[in-house]
Every structure is written in structure tokens, then in C-alpha cells.
Scaffold this motif. Sequence first.
Motif, short mmCIF file in Angstrom:
data_model
loop_
_atom_site.label_atom_id
_atom_site.label_comp_id
_atom_site.label_asym_id
_atom_site.label_seq_id
_atom_site.Cartn_x
_atom_site.Cartn_y
_atom_site.Cartn_z
N GLU A 198 -49.26 36.61 -2.88
CA GLU A 198 -48.73 35.45 -1.70
C GLU A 198 -47.81 34.36 -2.13
O GLU A 198 -46.58 34.02 -1.69
CB GLU A 198 -49.68 34.77 -1.01
CG GLU A 198 -50.88 35.82 -0.26
CD GLU A 198 -51.77 35.04 0.78
OE1 GLU A 198 -51.49 33.98 1.42
OE2 GLU A 198 -52.98 35.40 0.56
N LEU A 213 -53.77 36.03 -4.53
CA LEU A 213 -53.05 34.74 -4.49
C LEU A 213 -51.59 34.85 -5.30
O LEU A 213 -50.79 34.30 -4.78
CB LEU A 213 -54.04 33.69 -5.52
CG LEU A 213 -53.70 32.36 -5.37
CD1 LEU A 213 -55.14 31.56 -5.67
CD2 LEU A 213 -52.72 31.70 -6.18
N GLN A 231 -58.99 28.51 -0.68
CA GLN A 231 -59.52 29.80 0.18
C GLN A 231 -60.28 30.68 -0.55
O GLN A 231 -61.03 31.45 -0.33
CB GLN A 231 -58.10 30.69 1.02
CG GLN A 231 -57.61 29.66 1.97
CD GLN A 231 -56.41 30.33 2.76
OE1 GLN A 231 -56.22 31.57 2.03
NE2 GLN A 231 -55.89 29.68 3.36
N HIS A 232 -59.58 30.79 -1.97
CA HIS A 232 -60.01 31.89 -2.81
C HIS A 232 -60.97 31.26 -4.08
O HIS A 232 -61.46 31.94 -4.78
CB HIS A 232 -59.04 32.42 -3.71
CG HIS A 232 -57.95 33.41 -2.89
ND1 HIS A 232 -58.44 34.61 -2.50
CD2 HIS A 232 -56.82 33.35 -2.35
CE1 HIS A 232 -57.61 35.23 -1.95
NE2 HIS A 232 -56.46 34.46 -1.47
N LEU A 257 -54.19 28.06 -1.05
CA LEU A 257 -54.58 29.49 -1.58
C LEU A 257 -55.67 29.42 -2.41
O LEU A 257 -56.46 30.25 -2.13
CB LEU A 257 -53.54 30.34 -2.03
CG LEU A 257 -52.36 30.67 -1.05
CD1 LEU A 257 -51.21 31.21 -1.80
CD2 LEU A 257 -52.92 31.76 -0.10
#
Length: 125
Positions: free
Chosen positions: A43, A40, A96-97, A93
Motif C-alpha cells: 500500500e 503494508l 490497522q495491522h 496502516l
Amino acid sequence: MSWAAGTLIFTVGAVMIEVVTVSERKERETARRQRAADPLMVELKAFAQRCGGHFSVLGSVAQQRLSFDSDFDVIVDIPPEQEVAAVELVEDLCRQHGLPTDIRLKSHANERLLARVADYAVILP
């Protein structure tokens, strides 16, 4: 019945049943959150470099002391025209994580908070 690393294993007839203890679930979740934070941050760093801004990562992620209930604390310091995209990126993000997040815009943060976190924040890039 046997015991291994926070897990109880019962055999009932021909069926083996694994029971994970609360402490083992917490350890697993802590490890998962630790593994999730690194990509993370990579990104976010790339986004900040493209935009000419920064993300300040705070709290347990910055201090490398995540726990099973840690969230991803971040202050967004990105040019105004990219702030919405930056916040959406952090939200996406983190979703998603599987990390809860606490996002603040530097432009709206009070000076006392910024001074308090300055010594331990991880600045990306």
C-alpha cells in the motif's frame, strides 16, 4: 498433561485447558508482524507511485529479521504537499495491522541518519 509446540494442554475433568508458553506467544506475534508488514509495504508503494515520492523502510522489516517486538521504521520522502497525507497513511496502516511505527520525514532527518541507513533501507517504489 501433554506438550506440543510451546503449548501445554491440561485436562481437568471433562475440560481441556490450553496454556500457551511465553516463547510460543512470542513466535506467534513475530509471525503475525511478518505477515502484516508485506501488505503494508504494498500500500505504501502504491501511494508513493501516485505521489512521485518514496518511503524508505528501515530496521528489522527492511532486513527481514522481525521479532515479536519489532516496529515499522520508515522515512517519508514525499513531495511537501503530500507529507501529511503520507504520514497519516503510515499511521493508519500500522494501526490497522497492529504494528507500532516510527516515522520520520526525510526533510527533517539528519544526514548522519540517512547515510547510516542508506545501505539497507528498502525503497518503495
